[in-house]
Design an enzyme around this catalytic site. Structure first.
Site, mmCIF file in Angstrom:
data_model
loop_
_atom_site.group_PDB
_atom_site.id
_atom_site.type_symbol
_atom_site.label_atom_id
_atom_site.label_comp_id
_atom_site.label_asym_id
_atom_site.label_seq_id
_atom_site.Cartn_x
_atom_site.Cartn_y
_atom_site.Cartn_z
ATOM 1 N N TRP A 1 0.811 -1.218 0.000
ATOM 2 C CA TRP A 1 0.000 0.000 0.000
ATOM 3 C C TRP A 1 0.848 1.275 0.000
ATOM 4 O O TRP A 1 0.325 2.372 -0.037
ATOM 5 C CB TRP A 1 -0.952 0.013 1.199
ATOM 6 C CG TRP A 1 -0.308 -0.336 2.494
ATOM 7 C CD1 TRP A 1 0.303 0.507 3.361
ATOM 8 C CD2 TRP A 1 -0.203 -1.647 3.081
ATOM 9 N NE1 TRP A 1 0.782 -0.174 4.441
ATOM 10 C CE2 TRP A 1 0.491 -1.495 4.309
ATOM 11 C CE3 TRP A 1 -0.621 -2.921 2.680
ATOM 12 C CZ2 TRP A 1 0.769 -2.589 5.133
ATOM 13 C CZ3 TRP A 1 -0.344 -3.987 3.515
ATOM 14 C CH2 TRP A 1 0.344 -3.825 4.717
ATOM 15 N N ARG A 2 2.162 1.133 0.018
ATOM 16 C CA ARG A 2 3.028 2.314 -0.065
ATOM 17 C C ARG A 2 2.917 2.929 -1.454
ATOM 18 O O ARG A 2 2.970 2.214 -2.454
ATOM 19 C CB ARG A 2 4.482 1.923 0.149
ATOM 20 C CG ARG A 2 4.806 1.537 1.545
ATOM 21 C CD ARG A 2 5.336 2.718 2.336
ATOM 22 N NE ARG A 2 5.878 2.259 3.587
ATOM 23 C CZ ARG A 2 5.253 2.344 4.759
ATOM 24 N NH1 ARG A 2 4.083 2.925 4.855
ATOM 25 N NH2 ARG A 2 5.815 1.870 5.853
ATOM 26 N N GLU B 1 -5.523 0.757 5.958
ATOM 27 C CA GLU B 1 -5.541 1.375 7.282
ATOM 28 C C GLU B 1 -6.497 0.657 8.237
ATOM 29 O O GLU B 1 -6.207 0.517 9.419
ATOM 30 C CB GLU B 1 -5.907 2.861 7.180
ATOM 31 C CG GLU B 1 -4.859 3.706 6.473
ATOM 32 C CD GLU B 1 -3.495 3.669 7.171
ATOM 33 O OE1 GLU B 1 -3.436 3.354 8.371
ATOM 34 O OE2 GLU B 1 -2.485 3.920 6.481
ATOM 35 N N THR C 1 -3.512 -4.800 14.283
ATOM 36 C CA THR C 1 -3.099 -6.029 13.595
ATOM 37 C C THR C 1 -1.694 -5.835 13.039
ATOM 38 O O THR C 1 -1.373 -4.768 12.509
ATOM 39 C CB THR C 1 -4.088 -6.345 12.444
ATOM 40 O OG1 THR C 1 -5.403 -6.361 12.982
ATOM 41 C CG2 THR C 1 -3.795 -7.684 11.820
ATOM 42 N N LEU D 1 -8.731 -12.504 10.585
ATOM 43 C CA LEU D 1 -8.099 -11.208 10.866
ATOM 44 C C LEU D 1 -8.526 -10.654 12.229
ATOM 45 O O LEU D 1 -7.857 -9.797 12.796
ATOM 46 C CB LEU D 1 -8.476 -10.183 9.788
ATOM 47 C CG LEU D 1 -7.411 -9.759 8.781
ATOM 48 C CD1 LEU D 1 -7.962 -8.681 7.857
ATOM 49 C CD2 LEU D 1 -6.157 -9.246 9.458
ATOM 50 N N GLY D 2 -9.665 -11.130 12.728
ATOM 51 C CA GLY D 2 -10.131 -10.673 14.038
ATOM 52 C C GLY D 2 -10.794 -9.300 13.985
ATOM 53 O O GLY D 2 -10.819 -8.642 12.938
ATOM 54 N N TYR E 1 -7.955 8.117 13.997
ATOM 55 C CA TYR E 1 -6.753 7.629 13.327
ATOM 56 C C TYR E 1 -7.023 7.317 11.847
ATOM 57 O O TYR E 1 -6.318 7.811 10.959
ATOM 58 C CB TYR E 1 -6.207 6.376 14.035
ATOM 59 C CG TYR E 1 -5.257 5.650 13.143
ATOM 60 C CD1 TYR E 1 -4.004 6.187 12.887
ATOM 61 C CD2 TYR E 1 -5.639 4.492 12.481
ATOM 62 C CE1 TYR E 1 -3.131 5.567 12.009
ATOM 63 C CE2 TYR E 1 -4.785 3.862 11.604
ATOM 64 C CZ TYR E 1 -3.535 4.404 11.372
ATOM 65 O OH TYR E 1 -2.696 3.799 10.490
ATOM 66 N N ASP F 1 -2.011 7.088 15.994
ATOM 67 C CA ASP F 1 -2.250 5.706 16.425
ATOM 68 C C ASP F 1 -1.339 5.384 17.612
ATOM 69 O O ASP F 1 -0.678 6.277 18.161
ATOM 70 C CB ASP F 1 -2.023 4.727 15.261
ATOM 71 C CG ASP F 1 -0.550 4.555 14.920
ATOM 72 O OD1 ASP F 1 0.263 5.401 15.346
ATOM 73 O OD2 ASP F 1 -0.205 3.572 14.241
ATOM 74 N N CYS G 1 11.536 3.106 17.075
ATOM 75 C CA CYS G 1 11.112 3.496 18.422
ATOM 76 C C CYS G 1 10.074 2.489 18.914
ATOM 77 O O CYS G 1 8.918 2.810 19.170
ATOM 78 C CB CYS G 1 10.539 4.913 18.396
ATOM 79 S SG CYS G 1 10.347 5.621 20.034
ATOM 80 N N CYS H 1 18.141 6.298 15.235
ATOM 81 C CA CYS H 1 16.924 7.118 15.129
ATOM 82 C C CYS H 1 17.233 8.506 14.559
ATOM 83 O O CYS H 1 18.121 9.205 15.062
ATOM 84 C CB CYS H 1 16.280 7.259 16.505
ATOM 85 S SG CYS H 1 14.815 8.294 16.472
ATOM 86 N N CYS I 1 15.258 14.395 20.969
ATOM 87 C CA CYS I 1 14.440 13.504 21.803
ATOM 88 C C CYS I 1 14.718 13.744 23.292
ATOM 89 O O CYS I 1 15.799 13.430 23.804
ATOM 90 C CB CYS I 1 14.716 12.047 21.438
ATOM 91 S SG CYS I 1 13.692 10.913 22.418
HETATM 92 S S1 SF4 Z 1 15.685 8.750 20.162
HETATM 93 FE FE1 SF4 Z 1 13.671 9.040 21.071
HETATM 94 S S2 SF4 Z 1 12.254 8.861 19.366
HETATM 95 FE FE2 SF4 Z 1 14.204 7.995 18.698
HETATM 96 S S3 SF4 Z 1 14.067 5.779 19.130
HETATM 97 FE FE3 SF4 Z 1 15.013 6.774 20.917
HETATM 98 S S4 SF4 Z 1 13.300 7.174 22.268
HETATM 99 FE FE4 SF4 Z 1 12.429 6.816 20.253
#
Ligand code: SF4
Length: 363
Positions: A31-32, A44, A50, A87-88, A127, A145, A194, A204, A210
């Site tokens: 679906w991308r 969605e 799921t 699928l529930g 969502y 979400d 994350c 990340c 963060c």
């Molecule tokens: S830096 Fe922050 S947002 Fe990124 S994975 Fe770690 S906790 Fe999650």
């Protein structure tokens, strides 16, 4: 510190970093890049609660069977539930079906293109409406979400991200130039980097901004919700057998497994009460008595808030039909090929064990 806002410059940098990461690392999912609103809606809805791996085995088959809203709207509910079988959360399938029927009555016969109108459709919550509005129609609206909630709670070091906080924070971050990609990028980050446990902060793209990473609290954000243990319920099941066919009854449209087919069941207080409850069902459906029904294997099934135990009993009856159910509520299905009915997973297993039992007894 304001726990849900970044200075404009930081916000722009976060968007840029996350979108660049998404462009480079997003998973290749069917679906991308999809632009058809119906196909986006299906993906969605299927993805709600799921796993992606599970959805992958249903998405293509569903679109093969219901390639557009018109086809879905014209389908029989049993066919829709059957395509969803396994699928529930079957309410999702019934809502998709109803949505298709609502859209069929619209002058344009297409999905509405705004978040506000999408929210009016059956089962489209914050969502799903946000995801479809942003991905399919480019509206600058959030799609908060569970993944998004977790990422934002960590980004802003918020221990208790309530819905209003999540909504406001997510809305404040959406990239107006690429709202659909932004929402998907945030969800993707939550699903792949994350993650609930052991977030991979080293890989990340938003680590410089963060707050929980800076404070070392990422494993504790958001604080785990206190969940009540699932309620245990016990059911006696009557598997009524007549010449290779068994009786199924349709469950009420609302409630657990609404609209699906199942064996006649009765809730019981304990296992010891199950046989007499099953015999009482035979009496109700066929005015027949049975001293010693055959006991099939006990089955356990976990729903979100429920842990069900089924005690199935096999009875042999002389005639089909039933005195307890109207014709549109019952179906006698072939044990070997129970096509045409949507059966919940546990009930299908019980049907299979009845078939094996009968084949074994015939040998
Ligand atoms: S830096 Fe922050 S947002 Fe990124 S994975 Fe770690 S906790 Fe999650």
């Amino acid at each position: 510190m304001n726990r849900n806002a970044l200075p404009l410059e930081a916000k722009i940098s976060v968007r840029r970093a996350l979108l660049a990461h998404y462009d480079a690392h997003k998973r290749d999912l069917p679906w991308r890049g999809e632009s058809d609103p119906y196909r986006i809606l299906v993906s969605e809805v299927m993805l709600q609660q799921t796993r992606v791996e599970t959805v992958l085995s249903y998405y293509g088959a569903w679109l093969g069977r219901f390639p557009d809203l018109e086809t879905l709207a014209a389908a029989d509910e049993d066919e829709v539930l059957q395509a969803w079988e396994g699928l529930g959360y079957y309410r999702r399938a019934r809502n998709l079906h109803r949505t298709a029927q609502v859209v069929r009555e619209r002058p344009a016969r297409t999905l509405p293109s705004t978040y506000a109108e999408l929210r009016e459709l059956p089962g489209l919550g914050e969502y799903t409406a946000g995801a479809v509005a942003s991905i399919a129609f480019g509206e600058t609206v959030a799609a908060p979400d569970g993944n998004v909630r977790r990422v934002l709670a960590r980004l802003f070091d918020e221990p208790d991200p309530k819905p209003a906080w999540t909504r406001a924070t997510a809305s404040g971050l959406v990239d107006p130039a690429r709202p659909g990609d932004w929402n998907q990028a945030l969800m993707e980050l939550g699903a792949t980097v994350c993650t609930p446990r052991s977030p991979r902060c080293g890989g990340c793209p938003v680590v410089p901004w963060c707050a929980s990473h800076a404070g070392g609290t990422q494993e504790d954000r958001p604080a785990p919700a206190r969940r009540s243990a699932p309620r245990r319920v016990l059911f006696a099941l009557a598997v009524l057998h007549c010449a290779g066919r068994v009786l199924l009854v349709r469950r009420p449209p609302e409630g657990l497994l609404g609209g699906m087919w199942a064996f006649p069941e009765a809730e019981v207080a304990d296992a010891a009460a199950s046989e007499s409850a099953a015999r009482a069902m035979l009496l109700t459906t066929h005015r027949a008595l049975c001293d010693a029904p055959e006991r099939l294997s006990t089955r356990e099934h976990r729903f979100t808030h429920l842990h069900a135990t089924y005690y199935p009993y096999l009875f042999h009856v002389e005639v089909e039909g039933s005195l307890a159910f109207d014709a549109d509520e019952l179906a006698w299905v072939d044990l070997a090929t129970p096509g045409g009915v949507a059966l919940p997973v546990a009930q299908r297993r019980i049907l299979e064990s009845a078939r094996e039992h009968l084949v074994g007894s015939a040998v």
